[in-house]
Design a protein around this motif. Sequence first.
Motif, PDB file in Angstrom:
ATOM      1  N   ILE A   8       0.860  -1.188   0.000  1.00  0.00           N
ATOM      2  CA  ILE A   8       0.000   0.000   0.000  1.00  0.00           C
ATOM      3  C   ILE A   8       0.892   1.233   0.000  1.00  0.00           C
ATOM      4  N   VAL A   9       0.714   2.101  -0.997  1.00  0.00           N
ATOM      5  CA  VAL A   9       1.543   3.305  -1.119  1.00  0.00           C
ATOM      6  C   VAL A   9       0.645   4.524  -1.050  1.00  0.00           C
ATOM      7  N   ASP A  10       0.738   5.258   0.047  1.00  0.00           N
ATOM      8  CA  ASP A  10      -0.092   6.451   0.245  1.00  0.00           C
ATOM      9  C   ASP A  10       0.578   7.318   1.305  1.00  0.00           C
ATOM     10  N   ASP A  11       0.628   8.626   1.075  1.00  0.00           N
ATOM     11  CA  ASP A  11       1.287   9.501   2.037  1.00  0.00           C
ATOM     12  C   ASP A  11       0.423   9.794   3.259  1.00  0.00           C
ATOM     13  N   GLU A  12      -0.870   9.437   3.228  1.00  0.00           N
ATOM     14  CA  GLU A  12      -1.767   9.685   4.349  1.00  0.00           C
ATOM     15  C   GLU A  12      -1.887   8.436   5.221  1.00  0.00           C
ATOM     16  N   LEU A  19      -6.982   0.955   4.530  1.00  0.00           N
ATOM     17  CA  LEU A  19      -6.754  -0.127   3.576  1.00  0.00           C
ATOM     18  C   LEU A  19      -6.239  -1.379   4.292  1.00  0.00           C
ATOM     19  N   LYS A  20      -5.339  -1.178   5.239  1.00  0.00           N
ATOM     20  CA  LYS A  20      -4.778  -2.310   5.980  1.00  0.00           C
ATOM     21  C   LYS A  20      -5.857  -3.055   6.746  1.00  0.00           C
ATOM     22  N   ILE A  21      -6.761  -2.316   7.376  1.00  0.00           N
ATOM     23  CA  ILE A  21      -7.847  -2.942   8.134  1.00  0.00           C
ATOM     24  C   ILE A  21      -8.679  -3.848   7.234  1.00  0.00           C
ATOM     25  N   ILE A  30       2.240  -4.601   3.419  1.00  0.00           N
ATOM     26  CA  ILE A  30       3.428  -3.770   3.592  1.00  0.00           C
ATOM     27  C   ILE A  30       3.039  -2.346   3.219  1.00  0.00           C
ATOM     28  N   GLU A  31       3.545  -1.365   3.952  1.00  0.00           N
ATOM     29  CA  GLU A  31       3.165   0.026   3.719  1.00  0.00           C
ATOM     30  C   GLU A  31       4.364   0.868   3.294  1.00  0.00           C
ATOM     31  N   ALA A  32       4.090   1.854   2.429  1.00  0.00           N
ATOM     32  CA  ALA A  32       5.081   2.871   2.054  1.00  0.00           C
ATOM     33  C   ALA A  32       4.373   4.217   2.048  1.00  0.00           C
ATOM     34  N   LYS A  33       5.019   5.233   2.599  1.00  0.00           N
ATOM     35  CA  LYS A  33       4.377   6.548   2.696  1.00  0.00           C
ATOM     36  C   LYS A  33       4.806   7.501   1.584  1.00  0.00           C
ATOM     37  N   GLU A  34       5.703   7.048   0.703  1.00  0.00           N
ATOM     38  CA  GLU A  34       6.120   7.887  -0.417  1.00  0.00           C
ATOM     39  C   GLU A  34       6.617   7.012  -1.558  1.00  0.00           C
ATOM     40  N   GLY A  35       6.744   7.637  -2.749  1.00  0.00           N
ATOM     41  CA  GLY A  35       7.092   6.885  -3.936  1.00  0.00           C
ATOM     42  C   GLY A  35       8.461   6.241  -3.897  1.00  0.00           C
ATOM     43  N   ILE A  49       0.983  -7.568  -5.428  1.00  0.00           N
ATOM     44  CA  ILE A  49       0.096  -6.540  -5.973  1.00  0.00           C
ATOM     45  C   ILE A  49       0.354  -5.224  -5.231  1.00  0.00           C
ATOM     46  N   ILE A  50       0.144  -4.097  -5.925  1.00  0.00           N
ATOM     47  CA  ILE A  50       0.362  -2.773  -5.339  1.00  0.00           C
ATOM     48  C   ILE A  50      -0.915  -1.952  -5.431  1.00  0.00           C
ATOM     49  N   ILE A  51      -1.258  -1.270  -4.336  1.00  0.00           N
ATOM     50  CA  ILE A  51      -2.288  -0.219  -4.355  1.00  0.00           C
ATOM     51  C   ILE A  51      -1.546   1.097  -4.230  1.00  0.00           C
ATOM     52  N   LEU A  52      -1.693   1.959  -5.223  1.00  0.00           N
ATOM     53  CA  LEU A  52      -0.820   3.125  -5.365  1.00  0.00           C
ATOM     54  C   LEU A  52      -1.624   4.412  -5.469  1.00  0.00           C
ATOM     55  N   ASP A  53      -1.451   5.289  -4.491  1.00  0.00           N
ATOM     56  CA  ASP A  53      -2.110   6.596  -4.525  1.00  0.00           C
ATOM     57  C   ASP A  53      -1.458   7.471  -5.604  1.00  0.00           C
ATOM     58  N   ILE A  54      -2.241   8.300  -6.256  1.00  0.00           N
ATOM     59  CA  ILE A  54      -1.706   9.158  -7.315  1.00  0.00           C
ATOM     60  C   ILE A  54      -1.072  10.427  -6.746  1.00  0.00           C
ATOM     61  N   MET A  55      -1.789  11.112  -5.860  1.00  0.00           N
ATOM     62  CA  MET A  55      -1.339  12.416  -5.388  1.00  0.00           C
ATOM     63  C   MET A  55      -0.466  12.262  -4.142  1.00  0.00           C
TER      64      MET A  55
END
Length: 234
Positions: A8-12, A19-21, A30-35, A49-55
Motif C-alpha cells: 500500500i503506497v499512500d502519504d496519508e 486499507l490495511k484494516i 506492507i506500507e510505504a508513505k512515499e514513492g 500486488i500494489i495499491i498506489l495513490d496518485i497524489m
Amino acid sequence: MEKPTILIVDDEWDMRNLLKIHLQRDFKVIEAKEGKEAIAIVDQTPIDIIILDIMMPDMSGWDVCEKIRKKRQLPIMMLTARTDIKDKVRGLEIGADDYLVKPFAPEELIARVNALLRRSYYKEEQYNDSTINIADEMSINTDLRKVSVHSKIIELTPKEFDLFALIAMNPKRIFNRETLLDKIWGIDDPKDARTVDTHIKNIRIKVREAGLSFNPIRTVWGVGYSFQSPDDLT
C-alpha cells in the motif's frame, strides 16, 4: 497457504490504515508513505500486488507506476480522489491495471484486488513456455514476455505485450474493443475504448521501427482488431 503480499503506497496514514484494516485478513500488508520508499521495497521484497495513490508529495503515483513497470510485471491498482476520465486513461496507458476512486466500498476494494490477482495468475499459466514464430521475422516468447523482430527485442510495456500476445495467439479471431478492455484491463466501460486504440498504435509503431515488413494487427472496420500475417496479405 501463504497469503499474497500487498504493498500500500499512500502519504496519508489514515488511508493506509483503512486499507490495511480491510485487507490484512487475506493479505500480508506492507506500507510505504512515499514513492521512493515504494520503489525501494519493490526492489528488495517479493510483492504480489500494489495499491498506489496518485497524489503524493515526493513523486506522483504515475511516476512511481512507470518506474516500477520497468522492473516488475506485478498488478498495480491506482487509488485517487480524482474522477476525471483523462486521469483514468493516463493511468491505464502507463501500465496500471485498475483504477479505484475514493471513497470506495470495502467490498469493491477486495473484489477488485482479488480480480487483479486472478488475471495475473491466469496470464502466467496461459503464457507458460510458449513461443510464436511469424514469417521468419518476428517471435513472441510468452514465457519470457518478449517480442523480437529480426532477433532484436522490442520494448513493449506490460499491457502492450498482453494485448499483442492475446491477439497473436488467436489469429482467427476478431476482437472488439470491449472484449480487449475486459480481458486485458478488466474494464467494461466503453468510454475507455481509446485506451485500446492507443496501445495498438504504439505496438504498430514499435514493430515498424524495428523493421517488420508487415502490419501484424489488422483493423476490422466497425468491429475491432485481428492478427495479420504476411500470408493474409497475399
